[in-house]
Every structure is written in structure tokens, then in C-alpha cells.
Design an enzyme around this catalytic site. Structure first.
Site, PDB file in Angstrom:
ATOM      1  N   SER A 105       1.618 -41.820-144.401  1.00  0.00           N
ATOM      2  CA  SER A 105       0.712 -41.150-145.448  1.00  0.00           C
ATOM      3  C   SER A 105       1.335 -41.771-146.920  1.00  0.00           C
ATOM      4  O   SER A 105       2.414 -41.860-146.769  1.00  0.00           O
ATOM      5  CB  SER A 105       0.460 -39.835-145.398  1.00  0.00           C
ATOM      6  OG  SER A 105      -0.029 -39.331-146.782  1.00  0.00           O
ATOM      7  N   TYR A 131       4.592 -31.879-146.510  1.00  0.00           N
ATOM      8  CA  TYR A 131       3.855 -33.024-145.608  1.00  0.00           C
ATOM      9  C   TYR A 131       4.595 -34.276-145.769  1.00  0.00           C
ATOM     10  O   TYR A 131       4.829 -34.976-144.981  1.00  0.00           O
ATOM     11  CB  TYR A 131       2.503 -32.809-145.898  1.00  0.00           C
ATOM     12  CG  TYR A 131       1.383 -34.036-145.132  1.00  0.00           C
ATOM     13  CD1 TYR A 131       1.200 -33.826-144.123  1.00  0.00           C
ATOM     14  CD2 TYR A 131       1.232 -34.977-145.941  1.00  0.00           C
ATOM     15  CE1 TYR A 131       0.340 -34.815-143.442  1.00  0.00           C
ATOM     16  CE2 TYR A 131       0.229 -35.941-145.744  1.00  0.00           C
ATOM     17  CZ  TYR A 131      -0.072 -35.880-144.216  1.00  0.00           C
ATOM     18  OH  TYR A 131      -0.886 -36.911-143.757  1.00  0.00           O
ATOM     19  N   LYS A 134       6.394 -36.733-143.145  1.00  0.00           N
ATOM     20  CA  LYS A 134       5.901 -38.026-142.948  1.00  0.00           C
ATOM     21  C   LYS A 134       7.106 -38.942-143.241  1.00  0.00           C
ATOM     22  O   LYS A 134       7.277 -40.088-142.353  1.00  0.00           O
ATOM     23  CB  LYS A 134       4.688 -38.379-143.677  1.00  0.00           C
ATOM     24  CG  LYS A 134       3.508 -37.729-143.326  1.00  0.00           C
ATOM     25  CD  LYS A 134       2.955 -38.174-141.807  1.00  0.00           C
ATOM     26  CE  LYS A 134       1.663 -37.528-141.377  1.00  0.00           C
ATOM     27  NZ  LYS A 134       1.043 -38.012-140.258  1.00  0.00           N
TER      28      LYS A 134
END
Ligand code: NAD
Length: 325
Positions: A121, A145, A149
Site C-alpha cells: 500500500s 497498517y 505493510k
């Protein structure tokens, strides 16, 4: 060729599975669809499909699936950004420990080096940003998050370097127009303000129209994943994680594309309801990237927001804008 997809019940996983069934890649022999929520196998598959529940945070369950030695693994399973921020333990258990368990179960098998396509991402990057984020920008995520990632990207590159797997990490733009019901993700309004008015429903816009962001359609995202399946990975070199092409557009430009597709009456269904919390979150997001390396390797996204709206109308609404008039 046996292809395994984690996160196969999710938006992109289900679309990828359908694409592989309707337009099978050469040599496809088997498809394994796994997700913590039961995946729906697409109908009419030309090859055997196994669709089953799997928690990627359960290492022995993951190892049992990898023991079947799929040739290609699409690792799409993840707890997405809002939930990973709200539930620290769950985010790390799925997005980091689950990814490591998957990579380690591959490493544990002798004479086995599958292709692994990892959904990363743009959240691996964090503000402050230059106007256009270059290929060489440092990974300094500002969310759990994004951190998970980024760690997945580093592991993917290292496990590739060590010869355990043949990895490619794809930093997906924000996928818009996301089909389905409105969700509570802070980014949800980018899709809601197009999808809901096209369906004759009201949508809330919580930010100003000059807010700019980085988009690609679900159709483009499936194209990215399929390109990663087919391409020569040696051509990438040691930097196996790529910022993918997208389209930089403002909310105002999104709204004008909606107007061109469905008229003033659709635009009138957008209700302005400023939300300082969402506006604050979105202000820290990236607006534009240099994706020249991925473009040079053949990855393609839309060039205008009209194309993104048209892809949604064709793929989700049967090609007609029912709400018009
Ligand atoms: N959609 C976007 O805008 C976007 C942007 C950047 C990156 N991504 C990444 O792409 C991937 C797919 O995104 P999506 O939009 O389809 O998300 P999604 O939320 O629709 O799908 C994710 C899937 O992962 C599954 N999952 C969650 N925890 C799991 C676990 N413990 N074990 C197995 N499965 C589990 C969920 O049930 C869900 O079906 C994700 O990794 C996401 O982080 C998406």
C-alpha cells in the site's frame, strides 16, 4: 499452474478469482481460494477450485495449505487500515505475523520457490511529502497498517534475495470506485460520492473539494495483479516492491466526472457535511507519485477520472447509469 489466493473473499481477491476463471492464464491447472471469511468460488471454472476458510495468523493451518506447493501465491489477506489502527494486536497478528508465517512455510519446503505477489500500500509512506513522491522515497509509515505493510515489503525482498521465494510487492493506490455498501474507512467517501449517486442514493462528503488523492479502479487493480503473474520478475532487479501507477485527482475533479457521466441530478445527491476528524486524517495522505519504474515494467492504470467512473458503470452497473433522469 496452481494459483493460491489469500484474502479471496475480499473485494480484490474475489475479482481476481473471477478474472482467472473467465480468462484463465496459460497453464492454469488449479485454484485455491482462502480467506478467514468463506470465499465464494466463481462458477464455470475450467479447472478444479478449492475454496476454504483459513486464518493466516494460524501458522500450522498456513503450512498445511502451502504443503500443496502452489506455483503462485497472491497474498491479499489483510486487516485494513482502520481496523489495524483500532486493534493493534489483531493488525500485527494478521498483517505481520500472518505474512511471516506464510513466507516461512514456503521457506520450510525444500526445492520450492513459488512466485509470491504481495498486496502492499502507499501507506508505507508518511508525511511530510514532496509534491510528487519519488521512487526512492523512504518508508516512514504513520499508521500501524502502513508499518505492517512496510515490514512485509522488507521480508518479501529479503526472502527473495535469499532464494526462498520469487516475490513482487505492489503498492496499490486507493482503489476507487469500491463496490458494495459504504464502509467506515476514512477513505470511504472517495468511492461513496461516486457509487451512491450513480445508484440514486445520497452520499456524504466530509472534506473540501480541493482534497487530492491517488486512485486506480478495481479493474486496474486486477490488471496489476495479473501483470505481476505474467511478467518476468528478473527484470525488476533487487528492489522487488513497486509503487504502482495511478491517477492524481481532486474531489472536485471526481465530482465533475460524475456530472459528465450522470448529470447534475446525480451531483445534487452529494451532501456536504464537513468532518474535521476525517479532514485531518486525509490531510496527511499522499497526493501524487512517480510510478515510472512500474510503468516501465508494463503496469497500467487509468489516466482520467472519467475512465474510472466508466469502469465502475461497465463492471458494476451493467453499463448503464440507472440514476440518470
Ligand atoms: N482496496 C484498496 O484501496 C487497497 C489499497 C492498498 C492496498 N490494499 C491491499 O490489498 C489487499 C486486498 O484489499 P481489498 O480491498 O480486497 O480488502 P478487503 O478488506 O476487501 O479484503 C481483505 C480480505 O482479507 C481477509 N482477511 C482478514 N483477516 C484475515 C485472516 N486472518 N486470514 C485470512 N484472511 C483474512 C478478509 O476477510 C477480507 O476478505 C489487502 O492486503 C489490502 O491491504 C487495498
Amino acid at each position: 499452474m496452481h494459483i493460491l489466493i489469500t484474502g479471496a473473499a475480499g473485494m480484490l481477491g474475489a475479482k481476481l478469482a473471477r478474472s482467472l476463471v473467465t480468462d484463465p492464464p496459460e497453464g492454469l491447472s488449479r485454484l485455491t481460494l482462502l480467506d478467514v471469511a468463506a470465499p465464494q468460488p466463481p462458477v464455470g471454472a475450467p479447472v478444479p477450485i478449492v475454496a476454504s476458510t483459513l486464518d493466516v495468523a494460524d501458522p500450522s493451518a498456513v503450512a498445511a495449505r502451502i504443503a500443496k506447493r502452489p506455483d503462485v501465491v497472491f497474498h491479499l489477506a489483510a486487516v485494513v487500515s482502520g481496523e489495524a489502527e483500532a486493534d493493534f494486536d489483531k493488525g500485527y497478528a494478521v498483517n505481520f505475523d500472518g505474512t511471516r508465517a506464510l513466507f516461512d512455510s514456503i521457506r520450510a519446503l525444500p526445492d520450492y520457490r513459488p512466485r509470491v505477489v504481495f498486496a502492499s500500500s502507499i501507506a508505507v509512506f508518511g508525511a511530510p511529502f514532496p509534491e510528487t513522491i519519488p521512487e526512492e522515497f523512504h518508508l516512514t509509515p504513520l499508521t500501524s497498517y502502513g508499518t505492517q505493510k512496510a515490514m512485509g515489503e522488507l521480508m518479501l525482498a529479503d526472502y527473495t534475495r535469499r532464494g526462498f521465494l520469487d516475490g513482487i510487492g505492489l503498492r496499490l493506490p486507493t482503489i476507487c470506485v469500491r463496490p458494495g455498501r459504504p464502509n467506515k474507512a476514512a477513505s470511504g467517501f472517495f468511492s461513496n460520492i461516486i457509487r451512491e449517486p450513480l445508484a440514486g442514493k445520497e452520499a456524504v462528503l466530509p472534506v473540501e473539494e480541493d482534497v487530492r488523492h491517488w486512485f486506480a479502479s478495481p479493474r486496474a487493480a486486477v490488471g496489476f495483479l495479473r501483470h505481476a503473474l505474467a511478467m518476468d520478475l528478473e527484470a525488476i532487479g533487487p528492489r522487488r516492491n513497486l509503487t504502482l501507477p495511478g491517477l492524481s485527482a481532486t474531489v472536485g475533479e471526481q465530482i465533475e466526472a460524475l456530472r459528465r457521466a450522470a448529470g447534475d441530478e446525480a451531483v445534487a445527491r452529494i451532501r456536504r457535511e464537513p468532518d474535521p476528524v476525517i479532514a485531518g486524517i486525509v490531510a496527511g495522505w499522499a497526493t501524487r507519485f512517480d510510478a515510472g519504474r512500474a510503468e516501465g515494467l508494463g503496469f497500467r492504470a487509468e489516466r482520467t477520472f472519467d475512465e474510472i467512473v466508466a469502469a465502475h458503470v461497465e463492471d458494476e452497473l451493467g453499463g448503464t447509469v440507472g440514476a440518470r433522469g
